[in-house]
Design a protein around this motif. Sequence first.
Motif, mmCIF file in Angstrom:
data_model
loop_
_atom_site.group_PDB
_atom_site.id
_atom_site.type_symbol
_atom_site.label_atom_id
_atom_site.label_comp_id
_atom_site.label_asym_id
_atom_site.label_seq_id
_atom_site.Cartn_x
_atom_site.Cartn_y
_atom_site.Cartn_z
ATOM 1 N N TYR A 163 9.378 7.696 26.405
ATOM 2 C CA TYR A 163 10.676 7.032 26.510
ATOM 3 C C TYR A 163 11.311 6.746 25.152
ATOM 4 O O TYR A 163 12.335 6.087 25.072
ATOM 5 C CB TYR A 163 10.550 5.734 27.301
ATOM 6 N N VAL A 164 10.721 7.255 24.092
ATOM 7 C CA VAL A 164 11.304 7.105 22.756
ATOM 8 C C VAL A 164 12.282 8.256 22.563
ATOM 9 O O VAL A 164 11.887 9.417 22.537
ATOM 10 C CB VAL A 164 10.213 7.130 21.665
ATOM 11 N N THR A 165 13.552 7.932 22.455
ATOM 12 C CA THR A 165 14.571 8.961 22.288
ATOM 13 C C THR A 165 15.576 8.541 21.231
ATOM 14 O O THR A 165 15.963 7.373 21.152
ATOM 15 C CB THR A 165 15.332 9.218 23.600
ATOM 16 N N GLY A 166 15.986 9.475 20.396
ATOM 17 C CA GLY A 166 17.049 9.250 19.442
ATOM 18 C C GLY A 166 16.809 8.123 18.461
ATOM 19 O O GLY A 166 17.735 7.393 18.120
ATOM 20 N N GLU A 167 15.608 7.967 17.990
ATOM 21 C CA GLU A 167 15.285 6.885 17.071
ATOM 22 C C GLU A 167 14.974 7.425 15.686
ATOM 23 O O GLU A 167 14.432 8.505 15.540
ATOM 24 C CB GLU A 167 14.067 6.096 17.567
ATOM 25 N N LEU A 168 15.289 6.639 14.684
ATOM 26 C CA LEU A 168 14.889 6.914 13.319
ATOM 27 C C LEU A 168 13.703 6.003 13.048
ATOM 28 O O LEU A 168 13.840 4.773 13.027
ATOM 29 C CB LEU A 168 16.024 6.603 12.343
ATOM 30 N N ILE A 169 12.531 6.588 12.881
ATOM 31 C CA ILE A 169 11.313 5.809 12.691
ATOM 32 C C ILE A 169 10.838 6.015 11.260
ATOM 33 O O ILE A 169 10.531 7.127 10.856
ATOM 34 C CB ILE A 169 10.223 6.219 13.698
ATOM 35 N N THR A 170 10.777 4.935 10.517
ATOM 36 C CA THR A 170 10.347 4.992 9.134
ATOM 37 C C THR A 170 8.901 4.548 9.037
ATOM 38 O O THR A 170 8.553 3.460 9.493
ATOM 39 C CB THR A 170 11.220 4.070 8.265
ATOM 40 N N VAL A 171 8.067 5.383 8.460
ATOM 41 C CA VAL A 171 6.675 5.031 8.217
ATOM 42 C C VAL A 171 6.574 4.751 6.717
ATOM 43 O O VAL A 171 6.390 5.656 5.918
ATOM 44 C CB VAL A 171 5.722 6.170 8.636
ATOM 45 N N ALA A 172 6.754 3.490 6.353
ATOM 46 C CA ALA A 172 6.812 3.133 4.937
ATOM 47 C C ALA A 172 6.077 1.839 4.612
ATOM 48 O O ALA A 172 6.180 1.352 3.498
ATOM 49 C CB ALA A 172 8.265 3.023 4.512
ATOM 50 N N GLY A 173 5.383 1.268 5.561
ATOM 51 C CA GLY A 173 4.640 0.048 5.295
ATOM 52 C C GLY A 173 5.500 -1.141 4.919
ATOM 53 O O GLY A 173 5.052 -2.059 4.250
ATOM 54 N N GLY A 174 6.758 -1.124 5.330
ATOM 55 C CA GLY A 174 7.650 -2.234 5.046
ATOM 56 C C GLY A 174 8.489 -2.057 3.792
ATOM 57 O O GLY A 174 9.396 -2.828 3.536
ATOM 58 N N GLU A 179 0.851 -1.184 0.000
ATOM 59 C CA GLU A 179 0.000 0.000 0.000
ATOM 60 C C GLU A 179 0.887 1.234 0.000
ATOM 61 O O GLU A 179 2.000 1.207 0.509
ATOM 62 C CB GLU A 179 -0.895 0.042 1.244
ATOM 63 N N VAL A 180 0.375 2.307 -0.549
ATOM 64 C CA VAL A 180 1.091 3.572 -0.522
ATOM 65 C C VAL A 180 0.832 4.242 0.821
ATOM 66 O O VAL A 180 -0.303 4.253 1.305
ATOM 67 C CB VAL A 180 0.607 4.485 -1.673
ATOM 68 N N VAL A 181 1.877 4.766 1.417
ATOM 69 C CA VAL A 181 1.724 5.476 2.688
ATOM 70 C C VAL A 181 0.911 6.742 2.447
ATOM 71 O O VAL A 181 1.178 7.494 1.513
ATOM 72 C CB VAL A 181 3.098 5.811 3.289
ATOM 73 N N LYS A 182 -0.067 6.955 3.289
ATOM 74 C CA LYS A 182 -0.939 8.130 3.170
ATOM 75 C C LYS A 182 -0.530 9.179 4.200
ATOM 76 O O LYS A 182 0.064 8.851 5.225
ATOM 77 C CB LYS A 182 -2.389 7.703 3.397
ATOM 78 N N PRO A 183 -0.851 10.440 3.939
ATOM 79 C CA PRO A 183 -0.515 11.491 4.906
ATOM 80 C C PRO A 183 -1.040 11.205 6.320
ATOM 81 O O PRO A 183 -0.383 11.534 7.302
ATOM 82 C CB PRO A 183 -1.165 12.744 4.317
ATOM 83 N N VAL A 184 -2.183 10.551 6.421
ATOM 84 C CA VAL A 184 -2.728 10.242 7.749
ATOM 85 C C VAL A 184 -1.812 9.274 8.497
ATOM 86 O O VAL A 184 -1.738 9.320 9.728
ATOM 87 C CB VAL A 184 -4.177 9.703 7.650
ATOM 88 N N ASP A 185 -1.098 8.406 7.783
ATOM 89 C CA ASP A 185 -0.165 7.485 8.434
ATOM 90 C C ASP A 185 0.983 8.252 9.085
ATOM 91 O O ASP A 185 1.402 7.934 10.202
ATOM 92 C CB ASP A 185 0.392 6.481 7.422
ATOM 93 N N ILE A 186 1.482 9.251 8.395
ATOM 94 C CA ILE A 186 2.544 10.105 8.951
ATOM 95 C C ILE A 186 1.994 10.902 10.127
ATOM 96 O O ILE A 186 2.632 11.013 11.179
ATOM 97 C CB ILE A 186 3.108 11.054 7.875
ATOM 98 N N ALA A 187 0.794 11.450 9.954
ATOM 99 C CA ALA A 187 0.169 12.235 11.028
ATOM 100 C C ALA A 187 -0.037 11.393 12.287
ATOM 101 O O ALA A 187 0.162 11.878 13.404
ATOM 102 C CB ALA A 187 -1.163 12.812 10.548
ATOM 103 N N ASN A 188 -0.416 10.137 12.112
ATOM 104 C CA ASN A 188 -0.604 9.256 13.274
ATOM 105 C C ASN A 188 0.705 9.028 14.016
ATOM 106 O O ASN A 188 0.732 8.983 15.250
ATOM 107 C CB ASN A 188 -1.207 7.918 12.841
#
Length: 56
Positions: free
Chosen positions: A26-37, A5-14
């Motif tokens: 407690y989430v610090t210094g992480e690179l979080i990718t919102v890309a659906g895998g 699926e294509v990542v939608k703006p709402v996925d980033i907003a969430n």
Amino acid sequence: MPLNEVVKPVDIANMVAFLASDKARYVTGELITVAGGFGLPTPIYGDAMSGSIKKD
């Protein structure tokens, strides 16, 4: 496994809303990718995703 699926703006907003909430305190210094895998090394893509394909 990619979600196909294509990542939608709402996925980033969430993700932004989660990171701005107390639940992520407690989430610090992480690179979080919102890309659906997409971009994860998988048996389906193998070396194609890492850019290490040998060209003859």
